[in-house]
Design a protein around this motif. Structure first.
Motif, PDB file in Angstrom:
ATOM      1  N   ALA A   1     -37.324 107.353 -59.716  1.00 24.40           N
ATOM      2  CA  ALA A   1     -36.749 106.065 -60.127  1.00 24.40           C
ATOM      3  C   ALA A   1     -35.255 105.999 -59.832  1.00 24.40           C
ATOM      4  CB  ALA A   1     -37.007 105.823 -61.615  1.00 24.40           C
ATOM      5  N   ILE A   2     -34.516 107.067 -60.145  1.00 22.36           N
ATOM      6  CA  ILE A   2     -33.067 107.049 -59.936  1.00 22.36           C
ATOM      7  C   ILE A   2     -32.722 107.067 -58.451  1.00 22.36           C
ATOM      8  CG2 ILE A   2     -30.896 108.203 -60.432  1.00 22.36           C
ATOM      9  CD1 ILE A   2     -32.270 106.873 -62.848  1.00 22.36           C
ATOM     10  N   PRO A   3     -33.302 108.001 -57.646  1.00 17.59           N
ATOM     11  CA  PRO A   3     -32.984 107.963 -56.205  1.00 17.59           C
ATOM     12  C   PRO A   3     -33.372 106.643 -55.541  1.00 17.59           C
ATOM     13  CG  PRO A   3     -34.045 110.039 -56.772  1.00 17.59           C
ATOM     14  CD  PRO A   3     -34.137 109.173 -57.978  1.00 17.59           C
ATOM     15  N   LEU A   4     -34.520 106.099 -55.904  1.00 16.44           N
ATOM     16  CA  LEU A   4     -34.956 104.844 -55.293  1.00 16.44           C
ATOM     17  C   LEU A   4     -34.074 103.673 -55.694  1.00 16.44           C
ATOM     18  CD1 LEU A   4     -38.849 105.134 -55.598  1.00 16.44           C
ATOM     19  CD2 LEU A   4     -37.526 105.098 -53.486  1.00 16.44           C
ATOM     20  N   SER A   5     -33.441 103.770 -56.863  1.00 14.62           N
ATOM     21  CA  SER A   5     -32.598 102.661 -57.313  1.00 14.62           C
ATOM     22  C   SER A   5     -31.389 102.461 -56.414  1.00 14.62           C
ATOM     23  CB  SER A   5     -32.148 102.893 -58.761  1.00 14.62           C
ATOM     24  OG  SER A   5     -31.279 104.014 -58.846  1.00 14.62           O
ATOM     25  N   ARG A   6     -31.083 103.446 -55.570  1.00 15.83           N
ATOM     26  CA  ARG A   6     -29.973 103.287 -54.624  1.00 15.83           C
ATOM     27  C   ARG A   6     -30.343 102.353 -53.475  1.00 15.83           C
ATOM     28  NH1 ARG A   6     -29.880 109.255 -55.036  1.00 15.83           N
ATOM     29  NH2 ARG A   6     -28.453 109.821 -56.714  1.00 15.83           N
ATOM     30  N   LEU A   7     -31.648 102.125 -53.302  1.00 15.75           N
ATOM     31  CA  LEU A   7     -32.107 101.200 -52.268  1.00 15.75           C
ATOM     32  C   LEU A   7     -32.319  99.818 -52.871  1.00 15.75           C
ATOM     33  CD1 LEU A   7     -34.876 103.407 -50.576  1.00 15.75           C
ATOM     34  CD2 LEU A   7     -32.506 103.099 -49.809  1.00 15.75           C
ATOM     35  N   SER A   8     -32.229  98.799 -52.048  1.00 19.41           N
ATOM     36  CA  SER A   8     -32.549  97.453 -52.520  1.00 19.41           C
ATOM     37  C   SER A   8     -34.045  97.371 -52.797  1.00 19.41           C
ATOM     38  CB  SER A   8     -32.162  96.414 -51.466  1.00 19.41           C
ATOM     39  OG  SER A   8     -32.971  96.555 -50.307  1.00 19.41           O
ATOM     40  N   ARG A   9     -34.457  96.378 -53.578  1.00 16.75           N
ATOM     41  CA  ARG A   9     -35.886  96.227 -53.868  1.00 16.75           C
ATOM     42  C   ARG A   9     -36.708  96.037 -52.585  1.00 16.75           C
ATOM     43  NH1 ARG A   9     -34.619  98.457 -58.317  1.00 16.75           N
ATOM     44  NH2 ARG A   9     -33.762  97.125 -59.949  1.00 16.75           N
ATOM     45  N   PRO A  10     -36.285  95.156 -51.659  1.00 16.18           N
ATOM     46  CA  PRO A  10     -37.064  95.029 -50.414  1.00 16.18           C
ATOM     47  C   PRO A  10     -37.129  96.333 -49.628  1.00 16.18           C
ATOM     48  CG  PRO A  10     -35.617  93.135 -50.672  1.00 16.18           C
ATOM     49  CD  PRO A  10     -35.221  94.130 -51.726  1.00 16.18           C
ATOM     50  N   ALA A  11     -36.022  97.099 -49.630  1.00 17.00           N
ATOM     51  CA  ALA A  11     -36.028  98.374 -48.910  1.00 17.00           C
ATOM     52  C   ALA A  11     -37.018  99.345 -49.548  1.00 17.00           C
ATOM     53  CB  ALA A  11     -34.622  98.973 -48.898  1.00 17.00           C
ATOM     54  N   GLN A  12     -37.096  99.349 -50.869  1.00 17.67           N
ATOM     55  CA  GLN A  12     -38.089 100.183 -51.546  1.00 17.67           C
ATOM     56  C   GLN A  12     -39.504  99.787 -51.135  1.00 17.67           C
ATOM     57  OE1 GLN A  12     -37.486 100.438 -55.854  1.00 17.67           O
ATOM     58  NE2 GLN A  12     -35.290 100.173 -55.580  1.00 17.67           N
ATOM     59  N   MET A  13     -39.757  98.478 -51.074  1.00 19.14           N
ATOM     60  CA  MET A  13     -41.080  98.000 -50.703  1.00 19.14           C
ATOM     61  C   MET A  13     -41.423  98.370 -49.265  1.00 19.14           C
ATOM     62  SD  MET A  13     -41.265  94.257 -52.522  1.00 19.14           S
ATOM     63  CE  MET A  13     -42.895  93.967 -51.814  1.00 19.14           C
ATOM     64  N   VAL A  14     -40.450  98.215 -48.359  1.00 19.72           N
ATOM     65  CA  VAL A  14     -40.688  98.580 -46.951  1.00 19.72           C
ATOM     66  C   VAL A  14     -41.030 100.059 -46.852  1.00 19.72           C
ATOM     67  CG1 VAL A  14     -39.576  98.865 -44.706  1.00 19.72           C
ATOM     68  CG2 VAL A  14     -39.306  96.719 -45.960  1.00 19.72           C
ATOM     69  N   LEU A  15     -40.276 100.887 -47.554  1.00 18.30           N
ATOM     70  CA  LEU A  15     -40.544 102.329 -47.540  1.00 18.30           C
ATOM     71  C   LEU A  15     -41.951 102.616 -48.043  1.00 18.30           C
ATOM     72  CD1 LEU A  15     -39.612 105.289 -47.280  1.00 18.30           C
ATOM     73  CD2 LEU A  15     -38.703 105.104 -49.623  1.00 18.30           C
ATOM     74  N   GLY A  16     -42.312 102.016 -49.169  1.00 18.17           N
ATOM     75  CA  GLY A  16     -43.637 102.261 -49.741  1.00 18.17           C
ATOM     76  C   GLY A  16     -44.760 101.802 -48.832  1.00 18.17           C
ATOM     77  N   VAL A  17     -44.619 100.615 -48.250  1.00 15.91           N
ATOM     78  CA  VAL A  17     -45.672 100.092 -47.368  1.00 15.91           C
ATOM     79  C   VAL A  17     -45.813 100.947 -46.126  1.00 15.91           C
ATOM     80  CG1 VAL A  17     -46.390  98.139 -45.944  1.00 15.91           C
ATOM     81  CG2 VAL A  17     -45.467  97.728 -48.221  1.00 15.91           C
ATOM     82  N   LEU A  18     -44.690 101.381 -45.539  1.00 12.30           N
ATOM     83  CA  LEU A  18     -44.752 102.215 -44.339  1.00 12.30           C
ATOM     84  C   LEU A  18     -45.464 103.539 -44.615  1.00 12.30           C
ATOM     85  CD1 LEU A  18     -41.238 101.702 -42.698  1.00 12.30           C
ATOM     86  CD2 LEU A  18     -43.465 101.051 -41.753  1.00 12.30           C
ATOM     87  N   VAL A  19     -45.117 104.168 -45.736  1.00 10.26           N
ATOM     88  CA  VAL A  19     -45.769 105.440 -46.092  1.00 10.26           C
ATOM     89  C   VAL A  19     -47.271 105.236 -46.291  1.00 10.26           C
ATOM     90  CG1 VAL A  19     -45.961 107.189 -47.912  1.00 10.26           C
ATOM     91  CG2 VAL A  19     -43.701 106.474 -47.096  1.00 10.26           C
TER      92      VAL A  19
END
Length: 408
Positions: free
Chosen positions: A279-297
């Motif tokens: 949660a803390i490391p991911l909070s450094r990314l924007s919400r859309p960036a988190q979603m892009v990362l999750g979808v790609l994985v």
């Protein structure tokens, strides 16, 4: 033109929120409640064979046991989410748990599949009162410094229910009749209702002097937030993949033996337990960036599964990676909805969760259509859904950027 900040007359005032909840006491009970509530969607999957034998129906009917709950569950978010602000989060949550206990008991006693499908819709509707009340309570009563971790923990619990509910169900039906799962769930609902009554702080509902329609007035306004809609659609597709892959594995009979099935389902648990730590490391990314990362994985894992689906050990690893990717998406969508919704957090969270389980409704239907043609066809179909989710996320990020520029 900037999108106006939404205002809901049902949200408690700041002075009403001075009494913060005790995170240590609240979080474990919320996690268990989230697991139990969302887990009701998935507990029938390992019981398909036993239920079919009892009711003498085909596998197509059994997929509706899942979709019926998802349909009611999605509706429950929209129906009860705004009411939790009006009448109080603790009150709506505790009453919802008690009624869920009764309906779950009746579901376990259903004499035939059509009756069970109807009861599953009602069960989903009632259980749908639970998550919005939990999320709104977190957004208003948990200390801001703890909020990200608590949100990720509870959102991960909703996701972890996909696997944990199946593991519990499979373990129980190996030794007891399948109806035991529903009866045990009913007891847990009633028990947790009593515990929640104790650990939650008192309600501070507002807006009771307004007509009831005011409690729902924020929902259409949430749906007019253009940047949010593509993200909601991406979240719906992701949830369809989550439900579709496990339902499809059961339908295809890809894995033989209860031990291999148990290992396949349990393989994703370490990833799920690790997600709150991100949660803390991911909070450094924007919400859309988190979603892009999750979808790609998740998409990479699903594509790889089309080639390695015949190897149970490899498939277990790929499913764990898939779940990890999808586990990043859901909290990002929920937090995006809360932020973009402004003061209408409960309504925005309800709409977000509604979109998730609209997607979940279609997951078993997709599995029923694709799985008879083989696991590879199912995996390619689900991978295509994830690619569509990626396109929607990128589009939403573009709209969000444009909205920020206009507002600035």
């Amino acid at each position: 033109m900037a999108t106006p900040t939404l205002r809901s007359p049902a949200l408690p005032s700041i002075r009403d929120l001075s009494a913060r909840a005790h995170t240590g006491r609240t979080l474990p009970v919320f996690v268990l409640s989230a697991l139990l509530a969302t887990g009701q969607m998935y507990v029938p999957i390992p019981m398909f064979s036993a239920m079919r034998a009892d009711w003498q129906v085909g596998s197509g009917v059994m997929t509706w046991i899942i979709s019926a709950f998802a349909f009611g569950y999605a509706g429950g978010f929209v129906l009860f989410g705004p009411l939790s602000d009006r009448y109080g989060h603790r009150r709506v949550l505790c009453v919802g748990m008690v009624v869920a206990a009764v309906v779950t008991l009746l579901t376990g006693l259903a004499p035939a599949a059509p009756v069970a499908v109807a009861l599953r819709v009602v069960q989903g509707l009632v259980v749908g009162s639970i998550p919005p009340a939990i999320m709104a309570y977190i957004a208003t009563r948990i200390a801001p410094g703890h909020r990200a971790v608590v949100t990720m923990s509870v959102a991960t619990s909703f996701l972890a229910a996909t696997v944990i509910a199946q593991l519990v169900s499979q373990t129980v039906v190996e030794s007891f009749p399948w109806r035991t799962v529903f009866l045990g769930s009913a007891v847990l609902f009633a028990t947790l209702a009593a515990v929640l009554r104790v650990v939650m702080t008192g309600d501070a509902p507002a807006g009771r002097d307004k007509p009831l329609r005011h409690s729902y007035a924020a929902i259409p306004a949430v749906l007019r937030i253009g940047a949010l809609l593509p993200m909601l659609a991406a979240g719906a597709l992701s949830m369809a993949v989550m439900v579709g892959v496990y339902t499809g594995i059961e339908i295809t009979g890809l894995v033989d033996g209860s031990g291999e099935l148990l290992a396949l389902r349990a393989g994703a648990l370490p990833v799920m337990f690790a997600l709150p730590l991100l949660a803390i490391p991911l909070s450094r990314l924007s919400r859309p960036a988190q979603m892009v990362l999750g979808v790609l994985v998740a998409a990479v894992a699903m594509v790889a599964a089309t080639f390695e689906g015949a190897h149970p050990a490899v498939l277990a690893i790929l499913l764990a990676v898939l779940v990890g990717g999808l586990g990043v998406i859901a909290p990002a969508v929920l937090q995006s909805a809360g932020e973009l919704g402004g003061e209408s957090r409960a309504a925005a969270s309800s709409v977000a969760m509604f979109s998730f389980y609209v997607g979940a409704t279609f997951g078993p239907i997709v599995a029923a259509l694709a799985a008879p043609h083989g696991f590879a066809v199912l995996a390619w179909t689900l991978a295509a859904l994830l690619l569509a989710a990626l396109a929607l996320t990128l589009f939403g990020a573009r709209l969000l950027g444009a909205r920020a520029e206009v507002a600035g």
